[in-house]
Write a protein that holds these residues in place. Structure first.
Motif, PDB file in Angstrom:
ATOM      1  N   ASN A   1       0.867  -1.165   0.000  1.00  0.00           N
ATOM      2  CA  ASN A   1       0.000   0.000   0.000  1.00  0.00           C
ATOM      3  C   ASN A   1       0.914   1.229   0.000  1.00  0.00           C
ATOM      4  O   ASN A   1       1.454   1.610   1.038  1.00  0.00           O
ATOM      5  N   LEU A   2       1.089   1.815  -1.160  1.00  0.00           N
ATOM      6  CA  LEU A   2       2.082   2.880  -1.311  1.00  0.00           C
ATOM      7  C   LEU A   2       1.674   4.148  -0.563  1.00  0.00           C
ATOM      8  O   LEU A   2       0.482   4.435  -0.438  1.00  0.00           O
ATOM      9  N   PRO A   3       2.652   4.917  -0.079  1.00  0.00           N
ATOM     10  CA  PRO A   3       2.295   6.202   0.541  1.00  0.00           C
ATOM     11  C   PRO A   3       1.762   7.169  -0.505  1.00  0.00           C
ATOM     12  O   PRO A   3       2.166   7.125  -1.665  1.00  0.00           O
ATOM     13  N   ALA A   4       0.856   8.030  -0.071  1.00  0.00           N
ATOM     14  CA  ALA A   4       0.262   9.021  -0.980  1.00  0.00           C
ATOM     15  C   ALA A   4       0.390  10.404  -0.351  1.00  0.00           C
ATOM     16  O   ALA A   4      -0.513  10.845   0.352  1.00  0.00           O
ATOM     17  N   PRO A   5       1.525  11.074  -0.558  1.00  0.00           N
ATOM     18  CA  PRO A   5       1.723  12.376   0.099  1.00  0.00           C
ATOM     19  C   PRO A   5       0.733  13.433  -0.392  1.00  0.00           C
ATOM     20  O   PRO A   5       0.303  13.411  -1.547  1.00  0.00           O
ATOM     21  N   HIS A   6       0.390  14.356   0.518  1.00  0.00           N
ATOM     22  CA  HIS A   6      -0.511  15.459   0.155  1.00  0.00           C
ATOM     23  C   HIS A   6       0.252  16.499  -0.654  1.00  0.00           C
ATOM     24  O   HIS A   6       1.415  16.776  -0.367  1.00  0.00           O
ATOM     25  N   ASP A   7      -0.406  17.086  -1.613  1.00  0.00           N
ATOM     26  CA  ASP A   7       0.212  18.094  -2.492  1.00  0.00           C
ATOM     27  C   ASP A   7       1.570  17.607  -2.999  1.00  0.00           C
ATOM     28  O   ASP A   7       2.579  18.289  -2.866  1.00  0.00           O
ATOM     29  N   SER A   8       1.550  16.431  -3.525  1.00  0.00           N
ATOM     30  CA  SER A   8       2.812  15.780  -3.896  1.00  0.00           C
ATOM     31  C   SER A   8       3.481  16.463  -5.092  1.00  0.00           C
ATOM     32  O   SER A   8       2.808  16.917  -6.018  1.00  0.00           O
ATOM     33  N   VAL A   9       4.809  16.529  -5.029  1.00  0.00           N
ATOM     34  CA  VAL A   9       5.564  17.063  -6.168  1.00  0.00           C
ATOM     35  C   VAL A   9       6.229  15.913  -6.929  1.00  0.00           C
ATOM     36  O   VAL A   9       7.161  16.135  -7.696  1.00  0.00           O
ATOM     37  N   SER A  10       5.758  14.701  -6.688  1.00  0.00           N
ATOM     38  CA  SER A  10       6.303  13.543  -7.410  1.00  0.00           C
ATOM     39  C   SER A  10       5.961  13.658  -8.894  1.00  0.00           C
ATOM     40  O   SER A  10       5.024  14.363  -9.276  1.00  0.00           O
ATOM     41  N   VAL A  11       6.729  12.957  -9.688  1.00  0.00           N
ATOM     42  CA  VAL A  11       6.566  13.059 -11.146  1.00  0.00           C
ATOM     43  C   VAL A  11       6.262  11.684 -11.734  1.00  0.00           C
ATOM     44  O   VAL A  11       6.459  10.660 -11.074  1.00  0.00           O
TER      45      VAL A  11
END
Lengths: 163, 186
Positions: free
Chosen positions: A48-58
């Motif tokens: 269950n992968l983490p889902a950061p808030h306001d993520s800047v992931s690409v």
């Protein structure tokens, strides 16, 4: 005399048209072959992968990469029980880590531009994940990427709404 | 004679009003009374199903299989050769951020920026705001750190991965480019 044939006495002739069934079967076979390969290599459903808030992931790049799945314990998700590397499962102990190190070194030797993706459960303890981060960065891989779940944030909505 | 011609006319009228007969290019077959009631018009579903499945396969294969995943790109520092360091460059003192999980909830974590006089930040949003407030940029009088200033995130051994990733995200979101995850602290 078509009418005479239509009311012919005796057992009815039931015929099955096999052509569409064969078509469907082949399509399903192709579908399962393609998707099962992808899911085995890249996706471990136990994670269950983490889902950061306001993520800047690409978005991940479509280049050569090695995906290390850290499979958590079903009872205590903070603990990691095994590692999945492509089609192989390695134990999460010193022997398994040594094997992973050898695999990484061999892969980097074969392709110096290799990137490593690490997929860990959101509940996993940092003390369990860190040795794998160290191994991946010490292997000489160009980059170590941390995989997270994509989230649709407010910023994305604004961007999509803009002309 | 009259009776037979009238019955033939009736039969021809029935044929011309039959759409199947019209579709078959003018071939008129005398229809029985039963055929006049039930039409032979049928839709061949087999070819339609074939085409639908082919389209289905096409969209499945051309779709993106990343399944809604994204990544944080972390560059691994390459080993520098001897003599490559700039002797006049001042060493950057890393900003240390400590993260600890203190409960089972998603927001149950303690974040501490190691700066004199700073209280622990209760949320990742407040961490992001503090990092932005202390960033050197034109017009910001409280700026302390350049965007390339090293930031070391130090979680404890028991810190959950989601809190570690949230901290990393807050630093990257604030515009810092040199962020590292460090060996777990006590």
């Amino acid at each position: 005399m078509p009418r005479a044939r239509a009311i012919q006495p005796g057992a009815a002739k039931v015929r099955m048209n096999l052509t569409p069934m064969i078509d469907m079967t082949f399509l399903l076979i192709v579908f399962f072959i393609l998707t099962s390969q992808i899911s085995n290599v890249e996706v471990a459903e136990e994670i269950n992968l983490p889902a950061p808030h306001d993520s800047v992931s690409v978005d991940p790049e479509e280049d050569h990469r090695m995906v290390i799945n850290l499979i958590p314990d079903a009872g205590d998700r903070a603990r990691i029980t095994s590692m999945r590397l492509g089609f192989r499962t390695l134990a999460f102990d010193s022997a398994g880590r040594a094997e992973l190190r050898d695999e990484l070194l061999a892969a980097v030797a074969a392709d110096p531009t290799l990137k490593v993706d690490i997929r860990a459960d959101r509940q996993a303890a940092y003390g369990e994940v860190y040795p794998i981060l160290r191994l991946a960065s010490a292997s000489g891989a160009r980059r170590v990427d941390l995989v997270v779940a994509a989230t649709l944030d407010q910023g994305d909505l604004h961007e999509e709404g803009q002309p | 004679m009259t009776q037979s011609s009238s019955s033939r006319l009736t039969s021809l009228d029935a044929v011309s009003s039959n759409p199947v007969a019209e579709a078959s290019g003018g071939y008129h077959r005398p229809l029985s009374r039963r055929h006049r009631v039930e039409s032979d018009l049928r839709l061949n579903l087999v070819s339609m199903i074939d085409v639908v499945f082919l389209l289905f396969m096409y969209f499945l294969l051309t779709a993106n299989f990343t399944l809604g995943e994204e990544v944080f790109l972390i560059d691994v520092p390459q080993t520098q050769q001897a003599g490559m360091d700039d002797p006049f460059e001042l060493p950057d003192r890393p900003l240390i951020i400590r993260v600890a999980t203190i409960g089972p909830g998603e927001a149950d974590c303690a974040i501490q920026i190691e700066l004199p006089g700073l209280e622990p930040t209760p949320t990742f949003e407040s961490l992001y705001r503090r990092l932005t407030d202390h960033q050197v940029r034109p017009g910001n009088t409280t700026g302390l750190f350049m965007t390339d200033n090293p930031i070391h995130i130090v979680p404890t051994r028991a810190t959950r991965w989601e809190h570690t990733v949230e901290t990393l995200n807050a630093c990257l979101r604030a515009g810092y480019t040199n962020v590292r995850l460090i060996q777990p602290g006590s």
